[in-house]
Design an enzyme around this catalytic site. Structure first.
Site, PDB file in Angstrom:
ATOM      1  N   PRO A 169       2.431  57.540  55.192  1.00  0.00           N
ATOM      2  CG  PRO A 169       3.118  57.771  57.422  1.00  0.00           C
ATOM      3  CD  PRO A 169       3.214  56.847  56.235  1.00  0.00           C
ATOM      4  N   GLY A 170       1.660  61.019  54.921  1.00  0.00           N
ATOM      5  CA  GLY A 170       2.185  62.359  54.634  1.00  0.00           C
ATOM      6  C   GLY A 170       1.490  63.327  55.577  1.00  0.00           C
ATOM      7  NE  ARG A 171      -4.431  64.720  54.133  1.00  0.00           N
ATOM      8  CZ  ARG A 171      -4.473  65.520  53.082  1.00  0.00           C
ATOM      9  NH1 ARG A 171      -4.499  66.808  53.269  1.00  0.00           N
ATOM     10  NH2 ARG A 171      -4.487  65.031  51.855  1.00  0.00           N
ATOM     11  CE1 TYR A 188      -6.151  69.718  46.222  1.00  0.00           C
ATOM     12  CE2 TYR A 188      -6.797  70.338  48.446  1.00  0.00           C
ATOM     13  CZ  TYR A 188      -5.864  69.844  47.566  1.00  0.00           C
ATOM     14  OH  TYR A 188      -4.637  69.470  48.030  1.00  0.00           O
ATOM     15  CB  CYS A 241      -4.521  90.306  40.189  1.00  0.00           C
ATOM     16  SG  CYS A 241      -5.644  91.394  39.361  1.00  0.00           S
ATOM     17  CD  GLU A 242      -6.491  84.471  38.944  1.00  0.00           C
ATOM     18  OE1 GLU A 242      -7.699  84.188  38.864  1.00  0.00           O
ATOM     19  OE2 GLU A 242      -5.727  84.483  37.975  1.00  0.00           O
ATOM     20  CE1 TYR A 300       0.248  65.766  49.505  1.00  0.00           C
ATOM     21  CE2 TYR A 300      -0.882  65.692  51.629  1.00  0.00           C
ATOM     22  CZ  TYR A 300      -0.196  65.054  50.603  1.00  0.00           C
ATOM     23  OH  TYR A 300       0.038  63.709  50.679  1.00  0.00           O
TER      24      TYR A 300
HETATM   25  C1  LIG Z   1       0.069  56.350  46.929  1.00  0.00           C
HETATM   26  C2  LIG Z   1       0.002  57.397  47.978  1.00  0.00           C
HETATM   27  N1  LIG Z   1       0.740  57.237  49.088  1.00  0.00           N
HETATM   28  C3  LIG Z   1       0.741  58.169  50.083  1.00  0.00           C
HETATM   29  C4  LIG Z   1      -0.027  59.309  49.979  1.00  0.00           C
HETATM   30  C5  LIG Z   1       0.018  60.314  51.110  1.00  0.00           C
HETATM   31  O1  LIG Z   1      -1.269  60.492  51.629  1.00  0.00           O
HETATM   32  P1  LIG Z   1      -1.483  61.388  52.935  1.00  0.00           P
HETATM   33  O2  LIG Z   1      -0.639  62.577  52.815  1.00  0.00           O
HETATM   34  O3  LIG Z   1      -2.956  61.725  52.881  1.00  0.00           O
HETATM   35  O4  LIG Z   1      -1.138  60.527  54.102  1.00  0.00           O
HETATM   36  C6  LIG Z   1      -0.831  59.505  48.836  1.00  0.00           C
HETATM   37  C7  LIG Z   1      -1.643  60.718  48.706  1.00  0.00           C
HETATM   38  O5  LIG Z   1      -2.182  61.091  47.721  1.00  0.00           O
HETATM   39  C8  LIG Z   1      -0.807  58.522  47.812  1.00  0.00           C
HETATM   40  O6  LIG Z   1      -1.538  58.665  46.708  1.00  0.00           O
END
Ligand SMILES: Cc1ncc(COP(=O)(O)O)c(C=O)c1O
Length: 510
Positions: A342-344, A384, A412-413, A441
């Site tokens: 997990p990241g997000r 995005y 400036c964009e 992110y």
């Molecule tokens: C292989 C892999 N692991 C983990 C992540 C983390 O995903 P998230 O931040 O959506 O949980 C990603 C995101 O692109 C990924 O490609």
């Protein structure tokens, strides 16, 4: 979920620098149907989904439900981060824009995963690319996360933050001293988590649990140099393609190390449906096939990808418990260790990007709020079209007209916007404006375009981490844990300065 991976111990000899030492060598690559190149094209794998309904998963525990949100509007009309007014944080920071995190929300988000993973052998591999702030990494390591890395520098940073990829297990003790307050002890350090209730007011329950710290190196273009570092460090390396495998073998030979590998399979499952379960069924079919051929296989990696409520509509989104429940029985039935990345979902909702309003203008057809933050510090909306919720930190002035605005920065964009078509009260010059859910992110993607140098980061902490011996002494003396509910705002990253930029040119010909 970007991918699912399998780790097999028996495949390790295929990457052994001394290949003749293992009888299975040579057949290993054929044992796993990892995406193969046919006439220059990569074939994908389709999930075969069983139509039999799975047995009912365990019900989510109260503590593992949707984590409560750390940014809330108080009855006084001000926006708060935990107990701290964001306006006060702006005064304390003395500079704008900046990122403001809630440390307790990180702890709560992690607790939701740990709760969901109870009863399983697991690795929570934090996806460092989501946010590479060093104190944040240290905190996640202390809590028991492994690290998921996509570059050599991320690996170096993770090592610097204390991640030890060679240590697969560590004993954690978890106990409750006061209601809703959960303490985790690991190596004499004590971290306090405000878990969500359920415990009597004063009790001391001790749980022992094992966390696996594994680090995983992902990516489709890993360089030989980075792979050598990964091999030296004992990190699991995700095999992404045939050329990647060749480079991993080269790195193993060059360093004389055995490299543990995960095999990445991109399952062609319908993302609208139950992607995690569909992919897990597919993976488990592979597990059965691989084991039937005599290989030992230990890990199943279902990646990251759990979403969050960016729109703040109180949408019911899958929780960590929902996610883990979709694969729990499959993982238990095959005696696998589950890896998640997990990241997000661990950090996005822990943070706001705090801006100051420079002015309000209109071109006759559109209204604009111009702020001091921009696409340089937070690029997801312009990169995005991502939606991130935006609001003002203080109550509007009396009579402030509510209108529809684009929130734009000074870069400036034409692509420099943080939000479009947002209904907000017309703010005064200098008013605070936040972009929510900026923990993942956002800062990690910040640039210095237009020489807008990267902003500082702060977190609000409601307790201080206290060495375990102090907790015990304090408990013994005053029957109370030494909790400081101080609501202090701590700087966790310095802002970049023009001098930092100038240093890139030091010593070069004029
Ligand atoms: C292989 C892999 N692991 C983990 C992540 C983390 O995903 P998230 O931040 O959506 O949980 C990603 C995101 O692109 C990924 O490609």
């Amino acid at each position: 979920m970007a991918a699912a991976n399998l780790l097999t111990r028996s495949l390790l000899p295929a990457l052994n620098p001394h290949p003749s030492s293992h009888p299975n060598r040579g057949s290993a690559a054929a044992a796993v149907s990892f995406p193969r190149r046919h006439h220059g094209r990569l074939s994908s794998v389709r999930a075969s989904v069983s139509t039999a309904s799975p047995s009912p998963p365990p019900q989510p525990a109260a503590a593992a439900g949707a984590p409560k949100h750390c940014f809330r509007r108080g009855a006084d009309g001000y926006l708060y981060c935990e107990g701290v007014r964001v306006e006060d944080a702006m005064a304390a920071a003395a500079r704008s824009p900046f990122y403001l995190y809630s440390k307790p929300q990180v702890l709560r988000n992690f607790a939701a995963y740990r709760e969901a993973l109870q009863g399983l052998r697991s690795v929570v591999g934090y996806a460092v690319k989501a946010n590479n702030n060093l104190p944040l990494l240290r905190l996640l390591r202390e809590l028991g996360c492994g690290a998921v890395l996509v570059s050599g520098n991320e690996l170096r940073l993770a090592l610097h933050a204390g991640f030890d990829p060679t240590r697969c297990c560590s004993l954690f003790l978890k106990f409750y001293l006061l209601r809703g307050m959960e303490w985790i002890i690991e190596q004499s350090k004590c971290v306090c988590i405000f878990a969500s209730g359920g415990m009597p007011f004063c009790c001391c329950i001790l749980f022992a649990f094992w966390m696996d710290y594994r680090c995983i190196f992902n990516g489709n273009g890993k360089t030989l140099e980075d792979l050598k570092l990964a091999a030296e460090s004992g990190v699991f390396v995700n095999v992404d393609s045939e050329f990647d495998l060749e480079n991993i073998v080269r790195a193993a030979r060059a360093t004389g190390k055995k490299v543990p590998v995960l095999l990445r399979i991109n399952p062609d499952v319908d993302p609208q449906v139950d992607i995690f379960r569909d992919a897990a069924i597919l993976m488990v079919n592979y597990v059965d096939e691989i084991r039937a051929q005599g290989f030992e296989l230990e890990y199943l990696n279902i990646g990251g990808g759990l979403g969050i409520d960016y729109h703040h509509t109180d949408a019911i989104l899958p929780t960590p418990m929902d996610l883990i429940n979709t694969v729990r029985e499959l993982v238990l039935s095959r005696d696998l260790t589950l890896i998640i990345e997990p990241g997000r979902s661990l950090i996005a909702n822990t943070c706001c990007f705090v801006n100051k309003v420079t002015g309000v203008k209109s071109n006759g057809t559109k209204n604009f709020i111009v702020v001091d933050g921009s696409m340089a510090e937070l690029i997801r909306p312009s990169l995005y079209g991502a939606y991130q919720h935006i609001e003002l930190v203080s109550p509007p002035s009396p009579g402030a007209e509510v209108a529809t605005f684009d929130i734009v920065g000074p870069v400036c964009e034409s692509a420099d916007f943080l939000g479009k078509d947002r209904e907000l009260p017309t703010p005064d010059e200098g008013a605070g404006l936040v972009v929510h859910d900026a923990g993942a992110y956002c800062m990690s993607m910040a640039s210095t375009y237009n020489l807008k140098l990267r902003p500082p980061e702060y977190w609000v902490q409601t307790t201080t981490d206290i060495p375990f011996f102090l907790v015990l002494i304090s408990w013994g003396i005053c029957k109370n844990p030494p909790v400081e509910e101080d609501g202090s705002i701590i700087k966790i990253r310095h802002e970049e300065k023009l001098d930092d930029y100038m240093k890139f040119f030091d010593g070069l010909p004029a």
